[in-house]
Design a protein around this motif. Structure first.
Motif, PDB file in Angstrom:
ATOM      1  N   LEU A 184       0.838  -1.196   0.000  1.00 39.99           N
ATOM      2  CA  LEU A 184       0.000   0.000   0.000  1.00 39.99           C
ATOM      3  C   LEU A 184       0.877   1.253   0.000  1.00 39.99           C
ATOM      4  N   LYS A 185       1.944   1.204   0.773  1.00 44.21           N
ATOM      5  CA  LYS A 185       2.882   2.322   0.816  1.00 44.21           C
ATOM      6  C   LYS A 185       3.490   2.569  -0.567  1.00 44.21           C
ATOM      7  N   ASN A 186       3.864   1.501  -1.262  1.00 45.47           N
ATOM      8  CA  ASN A 186       4.434   1.638  -2.607  1.00 45.47           C
ATOM      9  C   ASN A 186       3.408   2.194  -3.589  1.00 45.47           C
ATOM     10  N   LEU A 187       2.153   1.751  -3.440  1.00 42.17           N
ATOM     11  CA  LEU A 187       1.085   2.260  -4.305  1.00 42.17           C
ATOM     12  C   LEU A 187       0.874   3.755  -4.086  1.00 42.17           C
ATOM     13  N   TYR A 188       0.841   4.160  -2.810  1.00 45.89           N
ATOM     14  CA  TYR A 188       0.631   5.581  -2.505  1.00 45.89           C
ATOM     15  C   TYR A 188       1.799   6.438  -2.979  1.00 45.89           C
ATOM     16  N   LYS A 189       2.994   5.868  -3.003  1.00 46.71           N
ATOM     17  CA  LYS A 189       4.139   6.603  -3.541  1.00 46.71           C
ATOM     18  C   LYS A 189       3.887   7.010  -4.982  1.00 46.71           C
ATOM     19  N   VAL A 190       3.297   6.082  -5.738  1.00 50.45           N
ATOM     20  CA  VAL A 190       2.982   6.358  -7.140  1.00 50.45           C
ATOM     21  C   VAL A 190       1.825   7.347  -7.236  1.00 50.45           C
ATOM     22  N   GLN A 191       0.777   7.135  -6.436  1.00 46.72           N
ATOM     23  CA  GLN A 191      -0.406   7.979  -6.510  1.00 46.72           C
ATOM     24  C   GLN A 191      -0.141   9.416  -6.059  1.00 46.72           C
ATOM     25  N   LEU A 192       0.730   9.581  -5.077  1.00 43.22           N
ATOM     26  CA  LEU A 192       0.916  10.893  -4.466  1.00 43.22           C
ATOM     27  C   LEU A 192       2.137  11.657  -4.969  1.00 43.22           C
ATOM     28  N   GLN A 193       2.913  11.023  -5.845  1.00 43.34           N
ATOM     29  CA  GLN A 193       4.088  11.727  -6.337  1.00 43.34           C
ATOM     30  C   GLN A 193       3.675  12.951  -7.156  1.00 43.34           C
ATOM     31  N   ASN A 194       4.394  14.020  -6.986  1.00 43.63           N
ATOM     32  CA  ASN A 194       4.141  15.290  -7.674  1.00 43.63           C
ATOM     33  C   ASN A 194       2.788  15.897  -7.329  1.00 43.63           C
ATOM     34  N   ARG A 195       2.216  15.476  -6.191  1.00 47.00           N
ATOM     35  CA  ARG A 195       0.973  16.075  -5.721  1.00 47.00           C
ATOM     36  C   ARG A 195       1.246  16.880  -4.460  1.00 47.00           C
ATOM     37  N   ASN A 196       0.663  18.064  -4.386  1.00 48.30           N
ATOM     38  CA  ASN A 196       0.799  18.904  -3.199  1.00 48.30           C
ATOM     39  C   ASN A 196      -0.573  19.195  -2.633  1.00 48.30           C
ATOM     40  N   TYR A 197      -0.725  19.043  -1.333  1.00 46.88           N
ATOM     41  CA  TYR A 197      -2.006  19.287  -0.672  1.00 46.88           C
ATOM     42  C   TYR A 197      -1.843  20.361   0.401  1.00 46.88           C
ATOM     43  N   ASP A 198      -2.944  21.037   0.682  1.00 49.01           N
ATOM     44  CA  ASP A 198      -2.945  22.010   1.772  1.00 49.01           C
ATOM     45  C   ASP A 198      -3.316  21.343   3.090  1.00 49.01           C
ATOM     46  N   LEU A 199      -4.059  20.239   2.994  1.00 41.83           N
ATOM     47  CA  LEU A 199      -4.519  19.547   4.199  1.00 41.83           C
ATOM     48  C   LEU A 199      -4.654  18.062   3.920  1.00 41.83           C
ATOM     49  N   VAL A 200      -4.174  17.246   4.843  1.00 42.44           N
ATOM     50  CA  VAL A 200      -4.373  15.797   4.792  1.00 42.44           C
ATOM     51  C   VAL A 200      -5.257  15.408   5.968  1.00 42.44           C
ATOM     52  N   ILE A 201      -6.419  14.831   5.678  1.00 47.62           N
ATOM     53  CA  ILE A 201      -7.349  14.400   6.725  1.00 47.62           C
ATOM     54  C   ILE A 201      -7.240  12.886   6.871  1.00 47.62           C
ATOM     55  N   ALA A 202      -6.829  12.440   8.044  1.00 48.09           N
ATOM     56  CA  ALA A 202      -6.695  11.011   8.324  1.00 48.09           C
ATOM     57  C   ALA A 202      -7.912  10.561   9.125  1.00 48.09           C
ATOM     58  N   VAL A 203      -8.692   9.651   8.548  1.00 49.80           N
ATOM     59  CA  VAL A 203      -9.903   9.159   9.206  1.00 49.80           C
ATOM     60  C   VAL A 203      -9.561   7.915  10.022  1.00 49.80           C
ATOM     61  N   ASP A 204      -9.530   8.070  11.326  1.00 56.12           N
ATOM     62  CA  ASP A 204      -9.280   7.027  12.318  1.00 56.12           C
ATOM     63  C   ASP A 204      -7.799   6.629  12.387  1.00 56.12           C
ATOM     64  N   ARG A 205      -7.527   5.707  13.317  1.00 56.67           N
ATOM     65  CA  ARG A 205      -6.169   5.445  13.785  1.00 56.67           C
ATOM     66  C   ARG A 205      -5.228   4.891  12.723  1.00 56.67           C
ATOM     67  N   PHE A 206      -5.688   3.945  11.884  1.00 57.55           N
ATOM     68  CA  PHE A 206      -4.793   3.341  10.898  1.00 57.55           C
ATOM     69  C   PHE A 206      -4.259   4.393   9.932  1.00 57.55           C
ATOM     70  N   ALA A 207      -5.151   5.245   9.451  1.00 61.47           N
ATOM     71  CA  ALA A 207      -4.736   6.292   8.508  1.00 61.47           C
ATOM     72  C   ALA A 207      -3.820   7.301   9.188  1.00 61.47           C
ATOM     73  N   TYR A 208      -4.148   7.660  10.423  1.00 55.70           N
ATOM     74  CA  TYR A 208      -3.324   8.632  11.145  1.00 55.70           C
ATOM     75  C   TYR A 208      -1.911   8.097  11.363  1.00 55.70           C
ATOM     76  N   ASP A 209      -1.798   6.862  11.847  1.00 54.90           N
ATOM     77  CA  ASP A 209      -0.477   6.261  12.054  1.00 54.90           C
ATOM     78  C   ASP A 209       0.287   6.154  10.747  1.00 54.90           C
ATOM     79  N   PHE A 210      -0.411   5.804   9.687  1.00 57.01           N
ATOM     80  CA  PHE A 210       0.212   5.663   8.368  1.00 57.01           C
ATOM     81  C   PHE A 210       0.767   6.996   7.890  1.00 57.01           C
ATOM     82  N   VAL A 211      -0.015   8.065   8.070  1.00 57.82           N
ATOM     83  CA  VAL A 211       0.429   9.399   7.654  1.00 57.82           C
ATOM     84  C   VAL A 211       1.646   9.833   8.463  1.00 57.82           C
ATOM     85  N   LEU A 212       1.614   9.630   9.776  1.00 58.65           N
ATOM     86  CA  LEU A 212       2.758  10.008  10.608  1.00 58.65           C
ATOM     87  C   LEU A 212       4.025   9.274  10.183  1.00 58.65           C
ATOM     88  N   GLU A 213       3.917   7.964  10.036  1.00 56.49           N
ATOM     89  CA  GLU A 213       5.085   7.138   9.763  1.00 56.49           C
ATOM     90  C   GLU A 213       5.689   7.398   8.387  1.00 56.49           C
TER      91      GLU A 213
END
Length: 268
Positions: free
Chosen positions: A77-106
């Protein structure tokens, strides 16, 4: 609807206070899958606010962490998101619940640079953990917290002769984040009657255990969305257990409000 209304008010306040104006971009990372009622309601609330601002672009990613939790899956999943999020800039990342929050932090330093983080639906927040990943100045959180002490007092009022209270939690990772609240409840309990923390392996065991009436007993139901073998329990199955239990069940989550006979002080 009460949960959505409160969430929309809080979310709108957050957006305006964070100065999300025209051409802002928002990424929502949902810990779970589409069709999971808890996160669906949060995402619906987000969409309801964001759709009002046509100049705000937003994107949603689903982690499916209720159904798949292996290390291999998160690595891919991390490798997939690397492809999906490359060259993308966001003003805000909203993490819904603990798994997403931990994933974003790490993975913050690999995926993002200056983006602010809003954690939604987590039960506790650690400033030290945010500091570990050097994002302590980028994180805000809307916490959900069950008021177990007030629920116990309510149960004692309704059942003044109570002699035994079961506190039911499942064996999921999320359940571990509620355990500090449960420990606090037990630490502050003065042994007026028997207080039992119960974590069965599956919902069928609970159904069997509470198929017989127990005088002066009650259940404080925190959650049982997942069996120890990883199988998810649908809300209908949980509602069936609550309805058929011969011991009164007090719920703590508004998702089950239409399915329960007895309602405690709710997490909304």
């Amino acid at each position: 609807m009460k949960k959505l209304l409160i969430f929309n008010i809080l979310l709108s306040t957050f957006f305006f206070s964070s100065l999300l104006f025209a051409n802002s971009s928002v990424l929502i990372i949902n810990s779970y899958h589409k069709g999971y009622e808890f996160s669906d309601k949060i995402v619906y609330g987000l969409e309801k606010v964001l759709y009002k601002h046509q100049d705000i672009d937003f994107n949603i990613l689903y982690m499916d962490s209720k159904r798949i939790t292996s290390k291999e899956y998160y690595k891919n999943l991390k490798n997939l998101y690397k492809v999906q999020l490359q060259n993308r800039n966001y003003d805000l990342v909203i993490a819904v619940d603990r798994f997403a929050y931990d994933f974003v932090l790490e993975n913050y330093n690999q995926f993002f640079s200056k983006e602010s983080i809003l954690a939604v639906g987590i039960e506790n927040f650690s400033q030290e953990k945010a500091k570990k990943y050097n994002v302590e100045n980028k994180v805000s959180a809307l916490l959900e917290k069950r008021d177990l002490d007030s629920n116990v007092k309510l149960i004692e009022t309704i059942i003044p002769t109570i002699k035994k209270l079961y506190v039911i939690n499942d064996k999921s990772i999320n359940a571990k984040h509620t355990e500090p609240l449960i420990k606090e409840l037990f630490d502050n309990f003065h042994n007026k009657y028997e207080l039992i923390y119960l974590r069965e392996d599956n919902l069928k065991n609970l159904e069997k255990r509470f198929s017989k009436y127990e005088e002066n007993s009650a259940i404080l139901f925190i959650r049982f969305y997942k069996n120890s073998d990883g199988k998810l329990n649908k809300n209908q199955a949980i509602a069936k257990f609550i309805k058929n239990s011969k011991v009164p069940v007090f719920i703590t989550d508004s998702i089950l409000i239409k399915k329960a006979l007895l309602v405690g002080k709710l997490l909304i």
